[in-house]
Design an enzyme around this catalytic site. Structure first.
Site, mmCIF file in Angstrom:
data_model
loop_
_atom_site.group_PDB
_atom_site.id
_atom_site.type_symbol
_atom_site.label_atom_id
_atom_site.label_comp_id
_atom_site.label_asym_id
_atom_site.label_seq_id
_atom_site.Cartn_x
_atom_site.Cartn_y
_atom_site.Cartn_z
ATOM 1 N N LYS A 19 27.663 58.043 58.122
ATOM 2 C CA LYS A 19 29.079 58.246 57.749
ATOM 3 C C LYS A 19 30.052 58.540 59.039
ATOM 4 O O LYS A 19 31.079 58.019 59.100
ATOM 5 C CB LYS A 19 29.146 59.722 56.954
ATOM 6 C CG LYS A 19 30.763 60.366 56.878
ATOM 7 C CD LYS A 19 30.631 61.435 56.183
ATOM 8 C CE LYS A 19 30.407 62.813 56.632
ATOM 9 N NZ LYS A 19 31.458 63.286 57.574
ATOM 10 N N ASN A 20 29.385 59.155 59.965
ATOM 11 C CA ASN A 20 30.159 59.331 61.303
ATOM 12 C C ASN A 20 30.081 58.231 62.014
ATOM 13 O O ASN A 20 30.734 58.510 63.113
ATOM 14 C CB ASN A 20 29.543 60.738 61.879
ATOM 15 C CG ASN A 20 29.955 61.862 61.002
ATOM 16 O OD1 ASN A 20 30.747 61.711 60.000
ATOM 17 N ND2 ASN A 20 29.304 63.087 61.156
ATOM 18 N N CYS A 112 39.417 73.507 58.838
ATOM 19 C CA CYS A 112 38.546 73.560 57.828
ATOM 20 C C CYS A 112 37.699 74.643 58.058
ATOM 21 O O CYS A 112 37.817 75.562 58.982
ATOM 22 C CB CYS A 112 37.815 72.338 57.602
ATOM 23 S SG CYS A 112 36.648 72.266 58.862
ATOM 24 N N ARG A 117 39.249 73.782 64.733
ATOM 25 C CA ARG A 117 39.026 72.053 64.955
ATOM 26 C C ARG A 117 40.425 71.663 65.741
ATOM 27 O O ARG A 117 40.913 70.709 65.238
ATOM 28 C CB ARG A 117 38.847 71.496 63.793
ATOM 29 C CG ARG A 117 37.379 72.357 63.246
ATOM 30 C CD ARG A 117 36.699 71.343 62.233
ATOM 31 N NE ARG A 117 35.937 70.162 62.628
ATOM 32 C CZ ARG A 117 35.560 69.299 61.991
ATOM 33 N NH1 ARG A 117 35.632 69.197 60.472
ATOM 34 N NH2 ARG A 117 34.945 68.299 62.283
ATOM 35 N N ASP A 297 25.291 69.615 62.501
ATOM 36 C CA ASP A 297 25.235 69.368 61.124
ATOM 37 C C ASP A 297 24.130 69.479 60.367
ATOM 38 O O ASP A 297 24.081 69.207 59.042
ATOM 39 C CB ASP A 297 25.680 67.699 61.185
ATOM 40 C CG ASP A 297 27.109 67.532 61.528
ATOM 41 O OD1 ASP A 297 27.487 66.381 61.720
ATOM 42 O OD2 ASP A 297 27.751 68.554 61.533
ATOM 43 N N ARG A 389 31.376 64.008 49.628
ATOM 44 C CA ARG A 389 31.755 63.361 50.742
ATOM 45 C C ARG A 389 31.039 62.948 51.946
ATOM 46 O O ARG A 389 31.064 61.996 52.575
ATOM 47 C CB ARG A 389 32.762 64.577 51.547
ATOM 48 C CG ARG A 389 33.870 64.817 51.025
ATOM 49 C CD ARG A 389 34.810 65.883 51.441
ATOM 50 N NE ARG A 389 35.074 65.527 52.945
ATOM 51 C CZ ARG A 389 35.495 66.176 53.751
ATOM 52 N NH1 ARG A 389 36.021 67.352 53.585
ATOM 53 N NH2 ARG A 389 35.980 65.721 55.078
HETATM 54 C C1 EPZ Z 1 32.351 65.254 64.891
HETATM 55 O O1 EPZ Z 1 33.326 66.044 64.753
HETATM 56 C C2 EPZ Z 1 31.382 64.805 63.478
HETATM 57 N N1 EPZ Z 1 32.595 64.416 62.444
HETATM 58 C C3 EPZ Z 1 31.180 66.321 62.831
HETATM 59 O O2 EPZ Z 1 30.320 66.241 61.541
HETATM 60 C C4 EPZ Z 1 30.357 67.036 63.582
HETATM 61 O O3 EPZ Z 1 29.770 68.429 63.302
HETATM 62 C C5 EPZ Z 1 30.713 67.243 65.175
HETATM 63 O O4 EPZ Z 1 31.360 65.831 65.642
HETATM 64 C C6 EPZ Z 1 30.057 67.747 66.242
HETATM 65 O O5 EPZ Z 1 28.892 66.800 66.297
HETATM 66 C C7 EPZ Z 1 32.767 62.966 62.476
HETATM 67 O O6 EPZ Z 1 31.928 62.539 63.322
HETATM 68 C C8 EPZ Z 1 33.678 62.283 61.607
HETATM 69 P P1 EPZ Z 1 33.942 67.545 68.163
HETATM 70 P P2 EPZ Z 1 34.580 66.282 65.618
HETATM 71 O O7 EPZ Z 1 35.322 67.058 68.527
HETATM 72 O O8 EPZ Z 1 34.695 64.894 66.336
HETATM 73 C C9 EPZ Z 1 36.140 71.581 69.516
HETATM 74 C C10 EPZ Z 1 30.161 66.348 59.093
HETATM 75 O O9 EPZ Z 1 29.647 67.142 58.475
HETATM 76 N N2 EPZ Z 1 37.234 70.549 69.875
HETATM 77 O O10 EPZ Z 1 32.716 67.295 69.003
HETATM 78 O O11 EPZ Z 1 35.639 67.099 65.255
HETATM 79 C C11 EPZ Z 1 36.065 71.715 68.182
HETATM 80 O O12 EPZ Z 1 36.689 72.555 67.553
HETATM 81 C C12 EPZ Z 1 31.051 66.642 60.282
HETATM 82 O O13 EPZ Z 1 29.740 65.257 59.063
HETATM 83 C C13 EPZ Z 1 38.344 71.090 70.783
HETATM 84 O O14 EPZ Z 1 38.565 72.297 70.945
HETATM 85 O O15 EPZ Z 1 33.705 67.308 66.637
HETATM 86 C C14 EPZ Z 1 34.497 71.977 67.997
HETATM 87 O O16 EPZ Z 1 34.362 73.502 68.136
HETATM 88 C C15 EPZ Z 1 31.465 68.255 60.595
HETATM 89 N N3 EPZ Z 1 39.318 70.451 71.085
HETATM 90 C C16 EPZ Z 1 33.843 71.453 69.134
HETATM 91 O O17 EPZ Z 1 34.953 70.967 69.906
HETATM 92 C C17 EPZ Z 1 39.569 68.853 70.623
HETATM 93 O O18 EPZ Z 1 40.313 68.442 70.917
HETATM 94 C C18 EPZ Z 1 32.920 70.032 68.783
HETATM 95 O O19 EPZ Z 1 34.260 69.232 68.151
HETATM 96 C C19 EPZ Z 1 38.332 68.463 69.871
HETATM 97 C C20 EPZ Z 1 37.394 69.248 69.513
#
Ligand code: EPZ
Length: 413
Positions: A19-20, A112, A117, A297, A389
């Site tokens: 998915k990702n 969420c 996020r 995840d 999803r």
């Molecule tokens: C991706 O989300 C995945 N989603 C998530 O999977 C996964 O949990 C996550 O990466 C971590 O591996 C998709 O790829 C669609 P991050 P993403 O940006 O990109 C903080 C699932 O169940 N952050 O690496 O949102 C954020 O708040 C989903 O399939 C900032 O502070 O993850 C978090 O604490 C859930 N500022 C941390 O970084 C930003 O601008 C990791 O977020 C961006 C992120």
């Protein structure tokens, strides 16, 4: 979804495309008018949502089996709020729209249950490349011609890295990302952008992408390591023998290492991983981290498995500030878990009991299914749309492994 527990799972299940990896690949189609073909795409609600996003921006899309065909010219610079607020990954359209049309108006993705996020890293990175970005009434308004440059990420955010790669693919001078995410799904996007004509090089702590004349291409997404990990944990928690096929074992190393440490038997070859679970399994200590660390995840699913371990476990959730929605529901099934800051403290119990529980997000829902598979009696899991999803044909795959699982239409929402 109703799960009757108490039976060991056994057998083999084929893992779907990731998915990702599919979600950013669909958005990459905005970079070109030529056809983009994405094979091995999972039929999931989130993927359908991402398809409707690029359609709303002017693309024509059709499916042939598990292959998505995308063509046509992206004309609209405005992403619809009802789509972006539904799914965070649609925010990735900001960069591509900006480099193609010189402007983009994309609603801020909602937070969420697992955390606020924010997208500050996405916006700071695009500003560094010359974008004028302002946020008004929950919508990000970006404009300007982007130039190359170096972007340092204070945290190796998956989304921010993908956002910058998607924009960088169309910036000739080149974008250097320092401290990028290294998740397999990010590497898969790199592979796609390179086959579309971008020039990419990377060393241990940075990626350099140089835009070129981009073209359409055919791309097959990698297998879904989180889906695979979920089914391995289903085998482990039911003391079964489960084989996941069509996987990249190397993407599962953090999970299989922890499962072996707790006492499960793991064997693998180039595209399958086989697990044999035996009671008792022992508690372990683990912390979630960016790849190649233990994936956040799979944290809820591991929590369910360790709820039935012999002895104590500690799981530190270091990626999201509040990915604990599954804990309250597991307590209702008889688990003994307490939260201390980012630590999940688990005291293993002899058994879990079926109950009425509610999924709060995709992976919390998966954790409740696993707990139900091992619990005495029946577990009713509401919030099925969360599972839809992220897991393709989940009931069918579980039934194939011998699980007693079915879906009940409920009148009460
Ligand atoms: C991706 O989300 C995945 N989603 C998530 O999977 C996964 O949990 C996550 O990466 C971590 O591996 C998709 O790829 C669609 P991050 P993403 O940006 O990109 C903080 C699932 O169940 N952050 O690496 O949102 C954020 O708040 C989903 O399939 C900032 O502070 O993850 C978090 O604490 C859930 N500022 C941390 O970084 C930003 O601008 C990791 O977020 C961006 C992120």
């Amino acid at each position: 979804m109703v799960v009757r527990g108490g039976r060991p799972l056994s057998g083999r299940v084929e893992i779907s495309g990731a998915k990702n990896a599919t979600l950013p690949a669909i958005v990459a189609s905005l970079l070109v008018d030529a056809p983009l073909v994405i094979a091995h795409a999972p039929r999931l609600r989130d993927v359908e949502t991402q398809v409707s996003l690029v359609e709303s921006l002017g693309k024509r899309v059709h499916w042939e089996g598990s292959t998505i065909h995308i063509s046509g010219e992206a004309v609209a610079a405005e992403a619809p709020v009802e789509i972006v607020s539904r799914m965070r990954a649609s925010f990735l359209c900001l960069g591509p729209l900006l480099v193609r049309l010189g402007e983009a108006h994309v609603p801020l993705p909602g937070g969420c249950v697992i955390g606020t996020r924010p997208v500050d890293l996405h916006l700071e990175g695009l500003r560094k490349l010359g974008a004028e970005v302002e946020v008004r009434e929950g919508v990000v308004h970006a404009r300007g011609k982007l130039h190359g440059g170096q972007v340092w990420l204070r945290y190796p955010s998956v989304g921010a890295t993908e956002q910058l790669l998607l924009a960088g693919a169309a910036i000739a001078e080149g974008v250097e990302i320092v401290n990028p995410a290294r998740e397999p799904e990010v590497m898969d996007l790199l592979r796609l952008l390179s086959s579309m004509g971008a020039e990419i090089s990377f060393s241990e702590d940075r990626i350099v992408i140089r835009g070129g004349e981009l073209r359409g291409t055919e791309h097959q997404v990698i297998p879904d390591r989180i889906e695979a990990g979920t089914y391995l944990l289903a085998g482990a928690i039911t003391e079964g023998e489960v084989t996941v096929s069509g996987v990249r074992p190397v993407h599962l190393t953090a999970l299989t290492a922890k499962l072996e440490e707790s006492g499960a038997e793991i064997t693998s070859n180039e595209e399958i991983v086989r697990l044999r679970g035996t009671k008792p399994w022992s508690g372990v200590e683990v912390e979630t981290a960016p790849y190649p660390g233990f994936p956040t995840d799979l944290q809820p699913q591991l929590t369910a498995y360790l709820a039935l371990a012999q002895g104590r476990s500690v799981i530190w959730e270091r990626v999201f500030e509040s990915r604990f929605g599954h804990v309250g529901e597991l307590l209702r099934m008889g688990a003994r878990i307490t939260l201390q800051g980012q630590a999940i403290l688990i005291e293993g119990v002899e058994e879990l009991r079926g109950a009425e529980v509610r999924a709060t997000d995709i992976r919390a829902g998966a954790a409740l299914v696993l707990a139900g598979l091992a619990a005495q009696g029946e577990t009713r899991i509401r919030g099925l749309d969360h599972l839809r999803r992220g897991y393709e044909n989940m009931e069918a795959k579980l039934a194939q492994l011998g699980a007693e699982v079915w879906v009940e239409e409920t009148s009460v929402i």
